[in-house]
Design an enzyme around this catalytic site. Structure first.
Site, PDB file in Angstrom:
ATOM      1  N   CYS A   1     -15.334 -25.557   0.890  1.00 35.39           N
ATOM      2  CA  CYS A   1     -14.939 -26.511   2.482  1.00 35.39           C
ATOM      3  C   CYS A   1     -16.053 -25.830   3.514  1.00 35.39           C
ATOM      4  O   CYS A   1     -16.912 -27.329   3.737  1.00 35.39           O
ATOM      5  CB  CYS A   1     -13.741 -27.006   2.369  1.00 35.39           C
ATOM      6  SG  CYS A   1     -13.117 -26.671   1.452  1.00 35.39           S
TER       7      CYS A   1
ATOM      8  N   ARG B   1     -12.001 -32.589  -4.418  1.00 35.89           N
ATOM      9  CA  ARG B   1     -13.858 -32.454  -4.240  1.00 35.89           C
ATOM     10  C   ARG B   1     -13.820 -34.007  -4.569  1.00 35.89           C
ATOM     11  O   ARG B   1     -14.559 -34.066  -5.333  1.00 35.89           O
ATOM     12  CB  ARG B   1     -14.573 -31.436  -4.014  1.00 35.89           C
ATOM     13  CG  ARG B   1     -14.432 -30.510  -3.228  1.00 35.89           C
ATOM     14  CD  ARG B   1     -14.840 -29.162  -3.462  1.00 35.89           C
ATOM     15  NE  ARG B   1     -13.839 -27.474  -3.471  1.00 35.89           N
ATOM     16  CZ  ARG B   1     -13.686 -27.315  -2.107  1.00 35.89           C
ATOM     17  NH1 ARG B   1     -14.613 -27.739  -1.255  1.00 35.89           N
ATOM     18  NH2 ARG B   1     -13.434 -25.702  -2.364  1.00 35.89           N
TER      19      ARG B   1
HETATM   20  C1  BEZ Z   1     -12.789 -23.271  -0.915  1.00 36.45           C
HETATM   21  O1  BEZ Z   1     -13.484 -21.865  -0.466  1.00 36.45           O
HETATM   22  O2  BEZ Z   1     -12.979 -24.650  -0.122  1.00 36.45           O
HETATM   23  C2  BEZ Z   1     -11.123 -23.522  -1.117  1.00 36.45           C
HETATM   24  C3  BEZ Z   1     -11.236 -23.034  -2.565  1.00 36.45           C
HETATM   25  C4  BEZ Z   1     -10.045 -22.898  -3.304  1.00 36.45           C
HETATM   26  C5  BEZ Z   1      -8.680 -23.846  -2.490  1.00 36.45           C
HETATM   27  C6  BEZ Z   1      -9.035 -24.660  -1.461  1.00 36.45           C
HETATM   28  C7  BEZ Z   1     -10.218 -24.562  -0.893  1.00 36.45           C
END
Ligand code: BEZ
Length: 218
Positions: A54, A131
């Site tokens: 993110c 996402r």
């Molecule tokens: C992330 O790295 O953004 C992420 C990965 C797994 C679950 C939620 C966020």
């Protein structure tokens, strides 16, 4: 067990009007129907603040914000986090990398907006939004939707390319071929009757494969 629509919300589709909502954001309170008047909106969700993928994605949006603005487009982020978490994350990323998220991010702690936009997909996560990217035109119609899982980041070049393709298509009444990018030839709408088909077969102003596949410069 199948979860009820009220629990997970609905998935708005291409061509639907974007559901209206009020929300708290990092730039203050907004009412979506009054947000980005006469502009396009990219409404996008991320699973959680202070997570690695993110952080790369939000930084990507921030670093290319001027390109979105040049396409008459406002960015609007969202996650199921509190406003305090958003503020701390924005400040942390600025301190660590110098990148500042200078666009509103919705604090959707009650999941109201996530459910309205089908961002909560419980077989992926019951607590974090997937996402999602909604391309919403100035009339507030949903024009393109992307959903990505938690473990794969999106492609900013593709988001910008698709946005520009929608706008160029609208402006010129044409369609965009595979991998179209600015400057490439566009597709002339295929004929709708035999007269138009015969006309197209002798039209030398376009690059014709056959009557149903013709390209031209803009
Ligand atoms: C992330 O790295 O953004 C992420 C990965 C797994 C679950 C939620 C966020």
């Amino acid at each position: 067990m199948e979860l009820q629509k009220e629990t997970i919300g609905v998935m708005p589709r291409i061509g639907d009007m974007a559901p209206d909502f009020e929300a708290i954001t990092t730039k203050g309170k907004i009412k979506f129907s009054e947000f980005a008047k006469d502009k396009w909106t990219i409404l996008f969700s991320h699973p959680a603040d202070f997570t690695p993928v993110c952080t790369t994605e939000m930084s990507g949006f921030a670093e290319r914000q001027e390109e979105f603005n040049a396409l008459n487009t406002e960015l609007l982020g969202l996650s199921i986090d509190s406003i305090h978490s958003h503020l701390a994350w924005v400040n942390n990323v600025r301190e660590k990398t110098g990148v500042y998220f200078d666009f509103p991010i919705i604090a959707d702690i009650d999941m109201k907006v996530s459910k309205l936009y089908g961002m909560l997909q419980p077989n992926e996560s019951e607590t974090a939004a997937v996402r999602a990217v909604f391309f919403i035109d100035p009339s507030k119609k949903i024009r393109l939707v992307m959903y990505y899982p938690l473990n794969v980041g999106r492609n900013m070049d593709e988001i910008l390319r698709a946005l520009e393709a929608l706008q160029v298509s609208d402006k010129n009444g044409v369609a965009m071929p595979l991998n179209w990018k600015k400057g490439d030839k566009v597709i002339v709408p295929p004929p709708k009757n035999l007269d138009e088909m015969n006309e197209r077969l002798s039209d030398d102003t376009c690059e014709r494969t056959d009557f149903y596949l013709c390209k031209r410069e803009l």
